[in-house]
Design a protein around this motif. Structure first.
Motif, PDB file in Angstrom:
ATOM      1  N   PRO A  47       0.795  -1.102  -0.113  1.00 41.47           N
ATOM      2  CA  PRO A  47       0.001  -0.212  -0.053  1.00 41.47           C
ATOM      3  C   PRO A  47       0.957   1.253   0.194  1.00 41.47           C
ATOM      4  O   PRO A  47       1.697   1.230   0.594  1.00 41.47           O
ATOM      5  CB  PRO A  47      -0.947  -0.172   1.065  1.00 41.47           C
ATOM      6  CG  PRO A  47      -0.227  -1.143   2.006  1.00 41.47           C
ATOM      7  CD  PRO A  47       0.700  -2.129   1.185  1.00 41.47           C
ATOM      8  N   LYS A  48       0.453   2.288  -0.705  1.00 43.04           N
ATOM      9  CA  LYS A  48       0.878   3.623  -0.678  1.00 43.04           C
ATOM     10  C   LYS A  48       0.492   4.328   0.501  1.00 43.04           C
ATOM     11  O   LYS A  48      -0.493   4.363   0.668  1.00 43.04           O
ATOM     12  CB  LYS A  48       0.816   4.255  -2.071  1.00 43.04           C
ATOM     13  CG  LYS A  48       1.444   3.283  -3.083  1.00 43.04           C
ATOM     14  CD  LYS A  48       1.145   4.151  -4.752  1.00 43.04           C
ATOM     15  CE  LYS A  48       1.601   3.192  -5.719  1.00 43.04           C
ATOM     16  NZ  LYS A  48       3.070   3.267  -5.726  1.00 43.04           N
ATOM     17  N   VAL A  49       1.295   5.465   0.875  1.00 38.90           N
ATOM     18  CA  VAL A  49       0.856   6.200   1.883  1.00 38.90           C
ATOM     19  C   VAL A  49       0.008   7.095   1.012  1.00 38.90           C
ATOM     20  O   VAL A  49       0.061   7.506  -0.014  1.00 38.90           O
ATOM     21  CB  VAL A  49       2.320   7.155   2.480  1.00 38.90           C
ATOM     22  CG1 VAL A  49       1.708   8.514   3.027  1.00 38.90           C
ATOM     23  CG2 VAL A  49       3.209   6.391   3.288  1.00 38.90           C
ATOM     24  N   GLY A  50      -1.233   7.430   1.888  1.00 45.23           N
ATOM     25  CA  GLY A  50      -2.342   8.022   1.382  1.00 45.23           C
ATOM     26  C   GLY A  50      -3.478   7.096   1.048  1.00 45.23           C
ATOM     27  O   GLY A  50      -4.729   7.737   0.693  1.00 45.23           O
ATOM     28  N   PHE A  51      -3.205   5.774   0.754  1.00 49.50           N
ATOM     29  CA  PHE A  51      -4.351   4.890   0.491  1.00 49.50           C
ATOM     30  C   PHE A  51      -5.426   4.962   1.570  1.00 49.50           C
ATOM     31  O   PHE A  51      -4.941   4.945   2.808  1.00 49.50           O
ATOM     32  CB  PHE A  51      -3.884   3.480   0.225  1.00 49.50           C
ATOM     33  CG  PHE A  51      -3.458   3.136  -0.990  1.00 49.50           C
ATOM     34  CD1 PHE A  51      -3.224   4.065  -2.116  1.00 49.50           C
ATOM     35  CD2 PHE A  51      -3.091   1.652  -1.322  1.00 49.50           C
ATOM     36  CE1 PHE A  51      -2.619   3.745  -3.218  1.00 49.50           C
ATOM     37  CE2 PHE A  51      -2.490   1.493  -2.639  1.00 49.50           C
ATOM     38  CZ  PHE A  51      -2.390   2.423  -3.617  1.00 49.50           C
ATOM     39  N   ASN A  72      -1.929  -1.263  12.845  1.00 50.22           N
ATOM     40  CA  ASN A  72      -0.625  -1.971  12.228  1.00 50.22           C
ATOM     41  C   ASN A  72      -1.306  -3.285  11.616  1.00 50.22           C
ATOM     42  O   ASN A  72      -1.887  -3.995  12.532  1.00 50.22           O
ATOM     43  CB  ASN A  72       0.357  -1.968  13.052  1.00 50.22           C
ATOM     44  CG  ASN A  72       1.546  -2.780  12.083  1.00 50.22           C
ATOM     45  OD1 ASN A  72       1.460  -3.178  11.139  1.00 50.22           O
ATOM     46  ND2 ASN A  72       2.965  -2.730  12.971  1.00 50.22           N
ATOM     47  N   ALA A  73      -1.252  -3.445  10.235  1.00 43.79           N
ATOM     48  CA  ALA A  73      -1.778  -4.701   9.822  1.00 43.79           C
ATOM     49  C   ALA A  73      -0.945  -5.112   8.694  1.00 43.79           C
ATOM     50  O   ALA A  73      -0.689  -4.443   7.815  1.00 43.79           O
ATOM     51  CB  ALA A  73      -3.219  -4.658   9.086  1.00 43.79           C
ATOM     52  N   ASN A  74      -0.142  -6.313   9.021  1.00 49.01           N
ATOM     53  CA  ASN A  74       0.620  -6.788   8.037  1.00 49.01           C
ATOM     54  C   ASN A  74       1.996  -5.692   7.793  1.00 49.01           C
ATOM     55  O   ASN A  74       2.192  -5.729   6.515  1.00 49.01           O
ATOM     56  CB  ASN A  74      -0.184  -7.168   6.541  1.00 49.01           C
ATOM     57  CG  ASN A  74      -0.978  -8.199   6.963  1.00 49.01           C
ATOM     58  OD1 ASN A  74      -0.859  -9.225   7.874  1.00 49.01           O
ATOM     59  ND2 ASN A  74      -2.054  -8.065   6.272  1.00 49.01           N
ATOM     60  N   GLY A  75       2.270  -5.269   8.577  1.00 48.49           N
ATOM     61  CA  GLY A  75       3.519  -4.054   8.248  1.00 48.49           C
ATOM     62  C   GLY A  75       3.073  -2.642   7.909  1.00 48.49           C
ATOM     63  O   GLY A  75       3.959  -1.984   7.575  1.00 48.49           O
ATOM     64  N   PRO A 100       6.097  -8.340   9.886  1.00 53.56           N
ATOM     65  CA  PRO A 100       5.314  -8.897   8.879  1.00 53.56           C
ATOM     66  C   PRO A 100       6.338  -9.932   8.297  1.00 53.56           C
ATOM     67  O   PRO A 100       7.273  -9.932   7.939  1.00 53.56           O
ATOM     68  CB  PRO A 100       4.653  -8.041   7.848  1.00 53.56           C
ATOM     69  CG  PRO A 100       5.845  -6.901   8.266  1.00 53.56           C
ATOM     70  CD  PRO A 100       6.450  -6.694   9.306  1.00 53.56           C
ATOM     71  N   ASP A 101       5.505 -11.058   7.347  1.00 52.50           N
ATOM     72  CA  ASP A 101       6.340 -11.936   6.704  1.00 52.50           C
ATOM     73  C   ASP A 101       6.422 -11.014   5.532  1.00 52.50           C
ATOM     74  O   ASP A 101       6.161 -10.071   4.951  1.00 52.50           O
ATOM     75  CB  ASP A 101       5.241 -12.930   6.261  1.00 52.50           C
ATOM     76  CG  ASP A 101       4.730 -14.023   7.156  1.00 52.50           C
ATOM     77  OD1 ASP A 101       5.405 -13.945   8.309  1.00 52.50           O
ATOM     78  OD2 ASP A 101       3.607 -14.611   6.869  1.00 52.50           O
ATOM     79  N   ALA A 117       8.428  -2.770   3.359  1.00 50.77           N
ATOM     80  CA  ALA A 117       7.629  -1.827   2.681  1.00 50.77           C
ATOM     81  C   ALA A 117       8.186  -0.271   3.052  1.00 50.77           C
ATOM     82  O   ALA A 117       7.638   0.622   3.504  1.00 50.77           O
ATOM     83  CB  ALA A 117       6.212  -1.809   3.567  1.00 50.77           C
ATOM     84  N   ASN A 118       9.708  -0.246   2.883  1.00 50.79           N
ATOM     85  CA  ASN A 118      10.430   1.129   3.134  1.00 50.79           C
ATOM     86  C   ASN A 118      10.278   1.556   4.513  1.00 50.79           C
ATOM     87  O   ASN A 118      10.725   2.572   4.858  1.00 50.79           O
ATOM     88  CB  ASN A 118       9.991   1.883   2.217  1.00 50.79           C
ATOM     89  CG  ASN A 118       9.851   1.543   0.662  1.00 50.79           C
ATOM     90  OD1 ASN A 118      10.997   0.878   0.481  1.00 50.79           O
ATOM     91  ND2 ASN A 118       8.931   2.000  -0.337  1.00 50.79           N
ATOM     92  N   ILE A 119      10.079   0.571   5.558  1.00 49.60           N
ATOM     93  CA  ILE A 119      10.160   1.001   6.814  1.00 49.60           C
ATOM     94  C   ILE A 119      11.426   0.379   7.428  1.00 49.60           C
ATOM     95  O   ILE A 119      11.495  -0.888   7.225  1.00 49.60           O
ATOM     96  CB  ILE A 119       9.045   0.791   7.757  1.00 49.60           C
ATOM     97  CG1 ILE A 119       7.710   1.656   6.972  1.00 49.60           C
ATOM     98  CG2 ILE A 119       9.062   1.089   9.230  1.00 49.60           C
ATOM     99  CD1 ILE A 119       6.503   0.944   7.425  1.00 49.60           C
ATOM    100  N   LEU A 120      12.242   1.165   8.175  1.00 49.96           N
ATOM    101  CA  LEU A 120      13.547   0.218   8.759  1.00 49.96           C
ATOM    102  C   LEU A 120      13.157   0.209  10.319  1.00 49.96           C
ATOM    103  O   LEU A 120      12.918   1.239  11.140  1.00 49.96           O
ATOM    104  CB  LEU A 120      14.691   1.042   8.455  1.00 49.96           C
ATOM    105  CG  LEU A 120      15.493   1.083   7.495  1.00 49.96           C
ATOM    106  CD1 LEU A 120      16.801   2.011   7.374  1.00 49.96           C
ATOM    107  CD2 LEU A 120      16.045  -0.299   7.057  1.00 49.96           C
ATOM    108  N   TYR A 121      13.612  -0.982  10.710  1.00 50.76           N
ATOM    109  CA  TYR A 121      13.330  -1.356  12.135  1.00 50.76           C
ATOM    110  C   TYR A 121      14.702  -1.912  12.852  1.00 50.76           C
ATOM    111  O   TYR A 121      15.244  -2.152  12.010  1.00 50.76           O
ATOM    112  CB  TYR A 121      12.234  -2.497  12.446  1.00 50.76           C
ATOM    113  CG  TYR A 121      10.748  -2.350  11.913  1.00 50.76           C
ATOM    114  CD1 TYR A 121      10.078  -1.926  12.684  1.00 50.76           C
ATOM    115  CD2 TYR A 121      10.650  -2.591  10.409  1.00 50.76           C
ATOM    116  CE1 TYR A 121       8.798  -1.646  11.972  1.00 50.76           C
ATOM    117  CE2 TYR A 121       9.341  -2.317  10.012  1.00 50.76           C
ATOM    118  CZ  TYR A 121       8.307  -2.220  10.811  1.00 50.76           C
ATOM    119  OH  TYR A 121       7.182  -1.792  10.427  1.00 50.76           O
TER     120      TYR A 121
END
Length: 141
Positions: A47-51, A72-75, A100-101, A117-121
């Motif tokens: 998903p894209k930011v803004g969806f 938070n759902a599936n990352g 998420p997987d 999804a471009n998020i670093l943890y």
């Protein structure tokens, strides 16, 4: 080390799809997944930011951070706005207790992180429990 390639699955139809309009483009939402149309088929996408969706995926978890509720759902992180849920980037410092997987381990300047999804943890301990803190967002053009 051989990087495993992600398998892209295209399907001819998706059941009970909802149209998601974003930046003048049509995307589709069905069964907790987002899709783009390509050559007569549908391809699952991040998903894209803004969806925006009217109903959260069934397996979401509520996360409170800086007096704001995130879902938070599936990352994917959502916030509630006007009875809809909008995809957003999480705030730096947000804690989740599972990844998420499909996440990937990445090394930056000798430090190990996890990306999805471009998020670093970064792996952290919270009250003797393994957790993951959002430490960055990878900007995509």
């Amino acid at each position: 080390m051989k990087k495993k390639s992600r398998k892209v699955v295209a399907v001819r139809s998706i059941p009970n799809k909802t149209v998601v309009k974003h930046n003048g483009e049509n995307y589709y939402y069905s069964n907790n997944k987002f899709y783009a149309q390509s050559r007569g088929s549908y391809v699952a996408i991040a998903p894209k930011v803004g969806f925006k969706v009217r109903v959260l995926p069934a397996n979401y978890k509520r996360i409170r951070y800086n007096s704001r509720d995130y879902y938070n759902a599936n990352g994917t992180f959502y916030i509630e706005i006007n009875n809809q849920y909008e995809v957003v980037d999480p705030e730096i410092g947000t804690i989740v207790y599972s990844l998420p997987d499909g996440y990937e381990k990445v090394v930056i300047d000798g430090m190990s992180y996890y990306e999805y999804a471009n998020i670093l943890y970064e792996k952290v301990q919270v009250n003797d429990t393994r957790a993951y803190e959002v430490v960055g967002i990878i900007e995509m053009d």
